[in-house]
Design a protein around this motif. Structure first.
Motif, PDB file in Angstrom:
ATOM      1  N   PRO A 185      23.637   9.902  -4.880  1.00 27.69           N
ATOM      2  CA  PRO A 185      23.534  10.476  -6.218  1.00 27.69           C
ATOM      3  C   PRO A 185      24.485  11.657  -6.357  1.00 27.69           C
ATOM      4  N   ASN A 213      26.428  14.259  -9.542  1.00 25.71           N
ATOM      5  CA  ASN A 213      26.597  14.521 -10.969  1.00 25.71           C
ATOM      6  C   ASN A 213      28.051  14.468 -11.374  1.00 25.71           C
ATOM      7  N   ASN A 249      26.973   4.785   1.992  1.00 23.72           N
ATOM      8  CA  ASN A 249      26.061   5.874   1.640  1.00 23.72           C
ATOM      9  C   ASN A 249      26.778   6.963   0.847  1.00 23.72           C
ATOM     10  N   ARG A 306      16.825  12.427 -16.218  1.00 17.46           N
ATOM     11  CA  ARG A 306      18.176  12.066 -15.788  1.00 17.46           C
ATOM     12  C   ARG A 306      18.191  11.329 -14.473  1.00 17.46           C
ATOM     13  N   PHE A 307      17.047  11.125 -13.903  1.00 14.09           N
ATOM     14  CA  PHE A 307      17.035  10.519 -12.576  1.00 14.09           C
ATOM     15  C   PHE A 307      16.598   9.078 -12.672  1.00 14.09           C
ATOM     16  N   ASP A 308      17.151   8.321 -11.816  1.00 10.66           N
ATOM     17  CA  ASP A 308      16.814   6.920 -11.807  1.00 10.66           C
ATOM     18  C   ASP A 308      15.611   6.735 -10.906  1.00 10.66           C
ATOM     19  N   PHE A 309      14.497   6.425 -11.507  1.00 14.24           N
ATOM     20  CA  PHE A 309      13.305   6.305 -10.692  1.00 14.24           C
ATOM     21  C   PHE A 309      13.008   4.866 -10.319  1.00 14.24           C
ATOM     22  N   LEU A 349      25.546  15.697   3.793  1.00 14.48           N
ATOM     23  CA  LEU A 349      25.446  14.244   3.921  1.00 14.48           C
ATOM     24  C   LEU A 349      26.785  13.603   3.644  1.00 14.48           C
ATOM     25  N   GLU A 407      14.769  18.543 -21.288  1.00 14.63           N
ATOM     26  CA  GLU A 407      15.887  17.866 -20.648  1.00 14.63           C
ATOM     27  C   GLU A 407      15.525  16.388 -20.534  1.00 14.63           C
ATOM     28  N   TYR A 463      22.608   1.094  -8.404  1.00 14.27           N
ATOM     29  CA  TYR A 463      21.983   2.376  -8.099  1.00 14.27           C
ATOM     30  C   TYR A 463      23.009   3.474  -7.826  1.00 14.27           C
ATOM     31  N   GLN A 465      21.427  19.791   2.598  1.00 11.47           N
ATOM     32  CA  GLN A 465      22.408  19.964   1.518  1.00 11.47           C
ATOM     33  C   GLN A 465      23.115  18.631   1.292  1.00 11.47           C
ATOM     34  N   PRO A 466      23.215  18.185   0.042  1.00 12.85           N
ATOM     35  CA  PRO A 466      23.909  16.922  -0.205  1.00 12.85           C
ATOM     36  C   PRO A 466      25.320  16.925   0.376  1.00 12.85           C
TER      37      PRO A 466
END
Lengths: 440, 429
Positions: free
Chosen positions: B207, B209, B202, B414-417, B176, B411, B240, B172-173
């Motif tokens: 990431p 939202n 970190n 939305r993610f930074d790849f 972290l 959609e 990033y 789960q984020p």
């Protein structure tokens, strides 16, 4: 550094002014000679600038300021700019006697004439436009530009000049459009326009005559100077051909080219560049002859006579502060030149006696220590100060140790970055999976 | 009642092989509701099952038994039972029902906090973390709770032993965020600022939202620790970092940003005035201690700077330049720094002179070579991992569908790849 400069300033003021004078010197500026170098609006602008500076700083320069105002008054009266005229009269505040009072009648006639002329020009332009004769329309707009320029409406003048662009048929026309635009933008202080029109003019297919090239170099140099790109400015001024003569004195005098170019070069060039591009530059030598002080100080700098070089600089300072283009940059340029000198002085030695160095730079040991400290902190001098024995020791970087240090540091940075990157990637992936499973 | 006894026999019979346990798990799942219906009956049953051998069954009973609020006295009796189970349960069995195990452990933590002796929870929680982890790279939901107990009981060293593992897999984020935040606090407590910075970094760049309170608090500490450790702080976040963080973090930490700006001017008097005027704000955030460390670090960084420029300098001059009251004070600072190995210098008390020396490290010793070697090994492992990850990503259907056919998903991407840039971002179709 500060108190020293003041001493020079005072020293400069006390010397008796008249003598056969070069334009910029240790003695007080002779406004008349100075002004005679320029013509048209820049003359007025420069005079007014001097007057403002003298007024504000309440130095013992009031006489100078008044003189400048008087000449500005005379000069304006030759032209048609009533707006500026009123301003100057306001500034004089009747201090110059009856001869320099408000001349309402003159203003009125000039204004009335201007009104008529404007109407005439408008009519002409309209008729040209209905006839669609390109050349005439261009002329019409050009006349409009000249008219606005003469009356001090710089924004309108610029617009009119730029509008001629659509009707330019030969590269000669384009050049003249660019030159007009540059002239107006310099006066407005819009130096981004200057740069863009200079490059436009330089891109015309036909070869330019040397005078125009020289003019463009000067304009570009001014633009770079204004944006504090001293190195580029120096290059442009140094490239200026001797053909310039006094052809561009509605903007810049050849003496200025020497001063601006010389100072910028000193502040930004390294030793070899200074030798090759300034001292051995035949073209530029012609300019330098006009301002012997600048020539001398460059030579002094190159031959490491720093004390005399700095003395020349100190003498020049009060007058440079009165220069319309350079005044903002004098301090920065001087600082940079001084730093250069300090760095160059220490460069060849393994150890330097601070007392001797202080002597050479005419400053105190404590002051010198502070200056050196700043330079070392900036990593401009690789040395360390033994403040007990007042000696500066050069510090030779140990390549091996430095490499080891860097390797270890880079390693741990890489380690850390990759780990946090993997973690972030996993988080993004998690979020991604979560969304996808929700959608299903 | 009969059904429970049935269950007990089944548990006793089916705790051998993996297949049996899977079967038992199904039975238990069905029985779970009825267990919750009558928790009081379970206390006697608990004695009939062995927590080590029949861990899964015991877990289900225990979970149902401890359900609901408890008083302080009840907590006191429950804690030993829970601790014993956590310590001796079988890791393989409890991983069949991780959520049950997590909720039992969380209750255990709550009970420990209820009786206000967090130290009692530290060791069982550590065991729980180790048992729940599939690999040492796995961050479980229990990590943050364990670290919290460590902080509350001030047993930072035990916390550090868990923090030393690199973690990559996250359930789960939120775990972290909390893990890194608490971890950062533990490292600060142990003055391991570099590690603390890494953990807090970190949190700040993870990431997200929307902005969250953990990130804000972490950012405040990040600013302070960065000032203490490096003597400087750059207000711009790396690119990033999520846009939510880029946009909002600074607005929430205004006093801290200003603190960093004042710090960078290098004027200690001004800095102290700033700290004093804003004392209350820092105190409310419980960061006053750190802020005080920042103040004393300023002296250190200023003295360190002097070693770069001077070979010898009198104590008087040091006192003047770094704005210390007296040469005596300067001497104390320099002495302290020499002792801590932060500068290399000798003090000559006869004429009050300090002689700064170069770093005596010559990078010639075997230890140094070993250190470099181990560093290389570690980095090689990491880059192998990176490659594996990259490969894995390049044939992940979800990723491919997003990158190759962005117009299919309505959609917007939305993610930074950027991190996985081997596949072209846009594929002409």
């Amino acid at each position: 550094m500060e108190p020293e400069d003041e001493i020079y300033e005072n020293g400069g003021g006390e010397q008796p002014p008249p003598r056969s004078k070069p334009i910029i010197s240790g003695e007080q500026l002779d406004v008349e000679t100075y002004a005679s170098l320029y013509r048209d609006r820049t003359k007025v602008a420069r005079l007014l600038f001097i007057a403002d500076r003298c007024d504000n700083e309440a130095m013992p320069l009031e006489a100078l300021g008044m003189e400048a105002l008087r000449m500005a008054y005379d000069e304006i009266k030759k032209g048609e700019n009533t707006q500026l005229f009123r301003e100057v009269v306001g500034k004089i505040r009747g201090r110059l006697g009856d001869k320099y009072e408000m001349d309402a009648a003159w203003c009125e006639t000039v204004d009335r004439r201007a009104e008529q002329k404007k109407e005439k020009l408008e009519n002409e332009l309209n008729s040209y436009r209905t006839n669609l004769i390109k050349e005439s329309i261009r002329m019409g707009y050009n006349d409009f530009g000249d008219f606005h320029y003469a009356h001090g409406a710089l924004g309108d003048a610029f617009k009119s000049y730029v509008r001629t662009r659509d009707y330019c048929t030969t590269s000669k026309h384009i050049i003249s459009m660019c030159m007009n635009a540059i002239l107006v933008s310099i006066e407005m202080g819009q130096f981004t326009h200057v740069t863009s029109y200079v490059s436009k003019a330089e891109q015309t297919p036909d070869a330019l005559d040397p005078i125009t090239v020289a003019k463009l170099r000067c304009a570009a140099g001014l633009a770079h100077l204004e944006t504090k790109k001293y190195k580029l400015a120096a290059r442009k001024f140094l490239e200026t051909g001797p053909e310039l003569g006094s052809h561009y004195n509605e903007v810049i005098a050849p003496q200025d080219v020497a001063t601006y170019g010389g100072l910028c070069a000193l502040a930004s060039f390294d030793r070899t560049e200074l030798k090759n591009k300034v001292i051995d530059n035949l073209n530029f030598r012609n300019f330098l002859e006009l301002v012997p002080e600048v020539r001398e100080l460059i030579n002094d700098f190159y031959s490491s006579h720093y004390a005399s070089c700095l003395e020349y600089l100190g003498n020049l300072k009060p007058n440079l502060l009165l220069d319309i283009h350079l005044h903002d940059h004098v301090e920065t340029l001087y600082d940079q030149i001084r730093h250069k000198a300090l760095i160059q002085y220490t460069h060849p030695f393994v150890s330097v006696d601070l007392r001797m160095m202080a002597n050479a730079f005419k400053t105190s040991v404590a002051g010198l220590e502070k200056e050196l400290e700043a330079l070392i902190t900036d990593n401009q001098i690789q040395a360390r100060i033994d403040s007990h024995n007042k000696i500066l020791y050069a510090r030779h970087a140990d390549q091996r140790n430095a490499t080891f240090q860097r390797v270890l540091q880079t390693g741990s940075e890489f380690d850390r970055d990759v780990r946090s990157m993997l973690l972030r990637a996993n988080l993004i992936k998690y979020d991604h999976n979560l969304r996808a499973s929700r959608k299903l | 009642m009969g059904s429970i006894e049935n269950l007990v026999t089944q548990i006793q019979g089916l705790s051998g092989s993996v297949d049996d346990i899977a079967h038992l798990h199904n039975i238990l799942k069905i029985a779970d509701e009825s267990l919750h219906a009558e928790p009081s009956a379970l206390s006697s049953v608990l004695d009939q099952v062995d927590p080590a051998k029949h861990s899964l069954g015991y877990l289900y009973f225990l979970e149902a038994f401890t359900f609901g609020p408890v008083s302080k006295e009840q907590a006191l009796t429950l804690i030993p039972i829970l601790a014993r189970f956590i310590n001796c349960c079988d890791a393989q069995q409890i991983r069949f029902a991780p959520d049950k195990f997590v909720s039992v452990c969380k209750r255990f933590k709550d009970h420990v906090l209820l009786i206000e002796s967090p130290l009692r929870g530290v060791s069982p929680m550590r065991a729980a973390v180790r048992k729940l982890q599939t690999t040492s790279e796995h961050l479980t939901t229990l990590h943050p709770d364990f670290l919290l107990l460590c902080i509350l009981s001030k047993s930072y060293n035990i916390g550090l032993s868990v923090l030393e593992d690199d973690i990559f897999d996250v359930d789960q984020p939120r775990d972290l965020f909390l893990y890194c935040y608490y971890g950062g606090m533990i490292c600060i407590g142990q003055k391991r600022f570099r590690k603390a910075l890494e953990l807090l970094h970190n949190v700040v760049t993870a990431p997200m939202n929307t902005i969250n309170a953990i990130a804000v608090e972490a950012y405040k500490k990040y600013i302070l620790v960065s000032l203490i450790h490096y003597g400087q702080f750059s207000t711009s976040l790396p690119k990033y970092a999520s846009s939510a963080a880029q946009r909002n973090l600074k607005n929430f930490c205004q006093p801290y940003i200003e603190l960093a700006t004042t710090y960078s001017s290098g004027k200690i008097a001004e800095f102290k005035v700033y700290v004093d005027t804003n004392r209350e704000k820092f105190d409310n955030d419980k960061n006053l201690g750190l802020v005080k460390q920042v103040v004393s670090s300023m002296y250190k960084h200023n003295i360190q700077r002097l070693t770069q420029t001077y070979l010898t300098l009198s104590l008087q001059d040091i006192a003047n330049t770094v704005q210390l009251g007296s040469p005596k004070e300067a001497e104390m600072h320099v002495l302290q720094m020499i002792q801590d190995g932060e500068i290399f210098a000798t003090i000559n008390q006869k004429d009050g002179m300090v002689r700064f020396l170069e770093d005596p490290e010559q990078y010639k010793t075997c230890q140094m070579i070993e250190r470099i070697d181990s560093s290389i090994q570690r980095i090689m492992t990491l880059s192998r991992k990176l490659n594996a990850m990259d490969e894995l990503m390049s044939y992940d259907p979800l990723y491919l569908s997003k990158v190759l056919f962005p117009q299919v998903g309505r959609e917007r991407q939305r993610f930074d790849f950027d991190d996985f840039d081997t596949v072209p971002q846009k594929f002409p179709i």
